[in-house]
Design a protein around this motif. Structure first.
Motif, PDB file in Angstrom:
ATOM      1  N   LEU A   1      22.141   1.565   1.371  1.00  0.00           N
ATOM      2  CA  LEU A   1      21.442   2.732   0.827  1.00  0.00           C
ATOM      3  C   LEU A   1      20.114   2.309   0.208  1.00  0.00           C
ATOM      4  O   LEU A   1      19.091   2.984   0.378  1.00  0.00           O
ATOM      5  N   ARG A   2      20.133   1.186  -0.489  1.00  0.00           N
ATOM      6  CA  ARG A   2      18.889   0.688  -1.083  1.00  0.00           C
ATOM      7  C   ARG A   2      17.912   0.227  -0.010  1.00  0.00           C
ATOM      8  O   ARG A   2      16.689   0.386  -0.166  1.00  0.00           O
ATOM      9  N   ALA A   3      18.426  -0.340   1.081  1.00  0.00           N
ATOM     10  CA  ALA A   3      17.542  -0.737   2.182  1.00  0.00           C
ATOM     11  C   ALA A   3      16.873   0.487   2.810  1.00  0.00           C
ATOM     12  O   ALA A   3      15.685   0.462   3.160  1.00  0.00           O
ATOM     13  N   THR A   4      17.642   1.581   2.937  1.00  0.00           N
ATOM     14  CA  THR A   4      17.062   2.821   3.462  1.00  0.00           C
ATOM     15  C   THR A   4      16.001   3.369   2.516  1.00  0.00           C
ATOM     16  O   THR A   4      14.937   3.843   2.952  1.00  0.00           O
ATOM     17  N   ARG A   5      16.270   3.295   1.232  1.00  0.00           N
ATOM     18  CA  ARG A   5      15.270   3.712   0.236  1.00  0.00           C
ATOM     19  C   ARG A   5      13.998   2.869   0.366  1.00  0.00           C
ATOM     20  O   ARG A   5      12.873   3.398   0.325  1.00  0.00           O
ATOM     21  N   SER A   6      14.146   1.559   0.521  1.00  0.00           N
ATOM     22  CA  SER A   6      12.983   0.686   0.688  1.00  0.00           C
ATOM     23  C   SER A   6      12.210   1.027   1.953  1.00  0.00           C
ATOM     24  O   SER A   6      10.964   0.981   1.964  1.00  0.00           O
ATOM     25  N   LEU A   7      12.921   1.378   3.013  1.00  0.00           N
ATOM     26  CA  LEU A   7      12.243   1.780   4.251  1.00  0.00           C
ATOM     27  C   LEU A   7      11.373   3.010   4.016  1.00  0.00           C
ATOM     28  O   LEU A   7      10.219   3.075   4.486  1.00  0.00           O
ATOM     29  N   LEU A   8      11.889   3.981   3.289  1.00  0.00           N
ATOM     30  CA  LEU A   8      11.114   5.192   2.986  1.00  0.00           C
ATOM     31  C   LEU A   8       9.895   4.868   2.132  1.00  0.00           C
ATOM     32  O   LEU A   8       8.797   5.384   2.362  1.00  0.00           O
TER      33      LEU A   8
ATOM     34  N   ASP B   1       8.348   1.854   1.708  1.00  0.00           N
ATOM     35  CA  ASP B   1       7.390   0.998   2.404  1.00  0.00           C
ATOM     36  C   ASP B   1       6.656   1.736   3.516  1.00  0.00           C
ATOM     37  O   ASP B   1       5.525   1.376   3.866  1.00  0.00           O
ATOM     38  N   SER B   2       7.262   2.775   4.072  1.00  0.00           N
ATOM     39  CA  SER B   2       6.646   3.525   5.170  1.00  0.00           C
ATOM     40  C   SER B   2       5.769   4.665   4.695  1.00  0.00           C
ATOM     41  O   SER B   2       4.824   5.063   5.400  1.00  0.00           O
ATOM     42  N   ASN B   3       6.059   5.221   3.505  1.00  0.00           N
ATOM     43  CA  ASN B   3       5.400   6.462   3.086  1.00  0.00           C
ATOM     44  C   ASN B   3       4.705   6.418   1.734  1.00  0.00           C
ATOM     45  O   ASN B   3       3.970   7.353   1.397  1.00  0.00           O
TER      46      ASN B   3
ATOM     47  N   PHE C   1       5.597   6.104  10.005  1.00  0.00           N
ATOM     48  CA  PHE C   1       4.702   5.651   8.937  1.00  0.00           C
ATOM     49  C   PHE C   1       3.675   6.721   8.581  1.00  0.00           C
ATOM     50  O   PHE C   1       3.107   7.363   9.460  1.00  0.00           O
ATOM     51  N   SER C   2       3.436   6.872   7.282  1.00  0.00           N
ATOM     52  CA  SER C   2       2.352   7.747   6.811  1.00  0.00           C
ATOM     53  C   SER C   2       1.119   6.868   6.607  1.00  0.00           C
ATOM     54  O   SER C   2       1.070   6.060   5.684  1.00  0.00           O
ATOM     55  N   ARG C   3       0.133   7.063   7.481  1.00  0.00           N
ATOM     56  CA  ARG C   3      -1.072   6.243   7.435  1.00  0.00           C
ATOM     57  C   ARG C   3      -2.300   7.133   7.609  1.00  0.00           C
ATOM     58  O   ARG C   3      -2.303   8.067   8.414  1.00  0.00           O
TER      59      ARG C   3
ATOM     60  N   GLY D   1      -4.084   2.506   5.822  1.00  0.00           N
ATOM     61  CA  GLY D   1      -4.277   2.013   7.176  1.00  0.00           C
ATOM     62  C   GLY D   1      -3.784   0.608   7.415  1.00  0.00           C
ATOM     63  O   GLY D   1      -3.988   0.059   8.500  1.00  0.00           O
ATOM     64  N   GLY D   2      -3.120   0.002   6.408  1.00  0.00           N
ATOM     65  CA  GLY D   2      -2.637  -1.359   6.564  1.00  0.00           C
ATOM     66  C   GLY D   2      -1.396  -1.454   7.443  1.00  0.00           C
ATOM     67  O   GLY D   2      -0.768  -0.456   7.790  1.00  0.00           O
ATOM     68  N   TYR D   3      -1.049  -2.675   7.786  1.00  0.00           N
ATOM     69  CA  TYR D   3       0.091  -2.913   8.674  1.00  0.00           C
ATOM     70  C   TYR D   3       1.390  -2.873   7.873  1.00  0.00           C
ATOM     71  O   TYR D   3       1.510  -3.541   6.835  1.00  0.00           O
ATOM     72  N   PRO D   4       2.410  -2.122   8.318  1.00  0.00           N
ATOM     73  CA  PRO D   4       3.653  -1.938   7.544  1.00  0.00           C
ATOM     74  C   PRO D   4       4.655  -3.072   7.757  1.00  0.00           C
ATOM     75  O   PRO D   4       5.770  -2.852   8.242  1.00  0.00           O
ATOM     76  N   SER D   5       4.290  -4.272   7.376  1.00  0.00           N
ATOM     77  CA  SER D   5       5.151  -5.433   7.627  1.00  0.00           C
ATOM     78  C   SER D   5       6.494  -5.311   6.924  1.00  0.00           C
ATOM     79  O   SER D   5       7.545  -5.633   7.504  1.00  0.00           O
TER      80      SER D   5
END
Length: 399
Positions: free
Chosen positions: A174-181, A183-185, A231-233, A193-197
């Protein structure tokens, strides 16, 4: 023998004997008689004593004059320069006043809502008044004005054992999913405009097709795979985040997938306050920013030109049962990605969210379709909008 006359005392000397009343006598006089006015005032003040005369300055204290003329000229010149530098802002303020003050900035920040725990049953009742937005109050006139801010709005639900995963494992995913949100948004570098590593590192590398498609979309987006699918960019030449606050509302749930694995569902709406970049009309598909992506958000463009883009993301991730599937522990399988964006160029797949600003020309290149169909309220979380039909897009009722 003395006579009686000799016994009488001698007569006193005449004090005026030899007195000559000439100019020398007058000029040498020790006392002089007051004028008629002085005698009259003395008699009046004897009958009617004068009041307090402390307001009268001492006769021997000279008055000091402050040189106010140069200071006044400097202030007037500074005011004229400031007015010239912000002529558009003054025009906008005057227009709002002439319109009855409908665009006045709110007096105080409203209290924020608690993070969402379940989908609402009705759309927000806040009136659609986009004109209230300003640099100081970019969320004014929007339902998001009272929404929670940033990562604090993404709350992990209480975990319990699901399938082959115990409570600790479920909490970790669940925390990994939160981090994905996040880091992506919400990552400032990604938004600029940076790269979402960091976000890509959370996707299971064994999902080679998915990872390859995501990386390809970041290099050159298409309508089949656009970087904004996950990703929101924003292209910093076109638009930059206004300030540091992003409004977020949504919820995260989970369940068993029926095969011993874990399925996580995330449904969040992100509201981005924006200002124009140096070139708000940059919309060439797949184009890279002409300026380096900043390490932090910066301000650019006109002080009064403010817009909002609203992105609703629905992400379903799977964590399969390792007894039946090969899976990299700690990473996620992307099962389904859906999104709807309010205020972006219709049908344009260039890897960026392409907002339109009130005072800017339509960023479309003339070859893209126009919005059609019933208008969608991007703030309405009580129902699902039409998601990502290739080649089409729906108009929004407000931003």
């Amino acid at each position: 023998m003395p006579t009686p006359e000799d016994l009488e005392p001698p007569a006193p000397a005449d004090p005026f004997e030899g007195l000559v009343l000439d100019d020398d006598f007058i000029e040498s006089a020790q006392y002089s008689e007051g004028s008629a006015r002085a005698r009259g005032l003395a008699a009046k003040w004897k009958r009617e004593p004068p009041g307090d005369t402390s307001f009268r300055p001492a006769p021997d204290r000279p008055r000091r004059r402050f040189p106010w003329q140069p200071v006044l000229m400097v202030c007037v010149a500074a005011a004229l320069v400031a007015a010239l530098l912000n002529a558009k802002g003054i025009h906008s303020w005057a227009s709002r006043k002439l319109d009855g003050g409908a665009a006045a900035a709110p007096a105080a920040a409203p209290s924020l809502q608690a993070p969402e725990t379940a989908l609402p049953t009705a759309p927000p009742t806040t009136p659609a008044v986009t004109a209230l937005a300003s640099v100081a109050h970019p969320f004014a006139g929007s339902p998001a004005e009272t929404w929670p801010e940033g990562a604090k709005a993404i709350v992990v639900p209480k975990a319990h054992t699901v399938g082959s995963y115990d409570t600790a494992d479920v909490t970790a995913y669940l925390r990994a999913t939160r981090s994905l949100l996040i880091d992506s948004n919400l990552d400032p570098k990604v938004l600029a405009g940076g790269y979402p590593s960091a976000a890509l590192a959370l996707v299971d590398p064994r999902e080679t097709s998915t990872v390859a498609s995501l990386k390809k979309s970041l290099a050159h987006s298409t309508k089949a795979w656009d970087a904004t699918d996950l990703f929101s960019r924003f292209n910093p030449d076109q638009a930059v985040i206004d300030g540091s606050v992003i409004k977020v509302k949504g919820e995260m749930t989970y369940r068993g997938d029926g095969s011993g694995g874990l399925a996580i569902h995330a449904d969040y709406t992100f509201v981005y306050p924006l200002r124009p970049g140096p070139h708000p009309d940059v919309t060439v598909p797949g184009s890279a920013p002409t300026s380096a992506a900043p390490a932090s958000w910066r301000l650019a463009g006109d002080d009064t030109d403010v817009a909002r883009s609203i992105v609703r993301r629905i992400i379903d991730v799977d964590i399969p049962d390792p007894a039946h599937f090969v899976h990299t522990r700690g990473t996620l399988w992307l099962h389904k990605l859906d999104h709807f964006t309010g205020n972006t160029a219709c049908g344009l797949a260039n890897g960026w969210i392409n907002p339109q600003f009130p005072d800017a020309a339509d960023p479309g290149d003339g070859g893209e379709p126009s919005a059609s169909g019933p208008a969608i309220d991007p703030y309405d979380r009580s129902k699902l909008p039409e998601m990502g039909t290739p080649g089409t897009c729906a108009p929004t009722s407000r931003t």
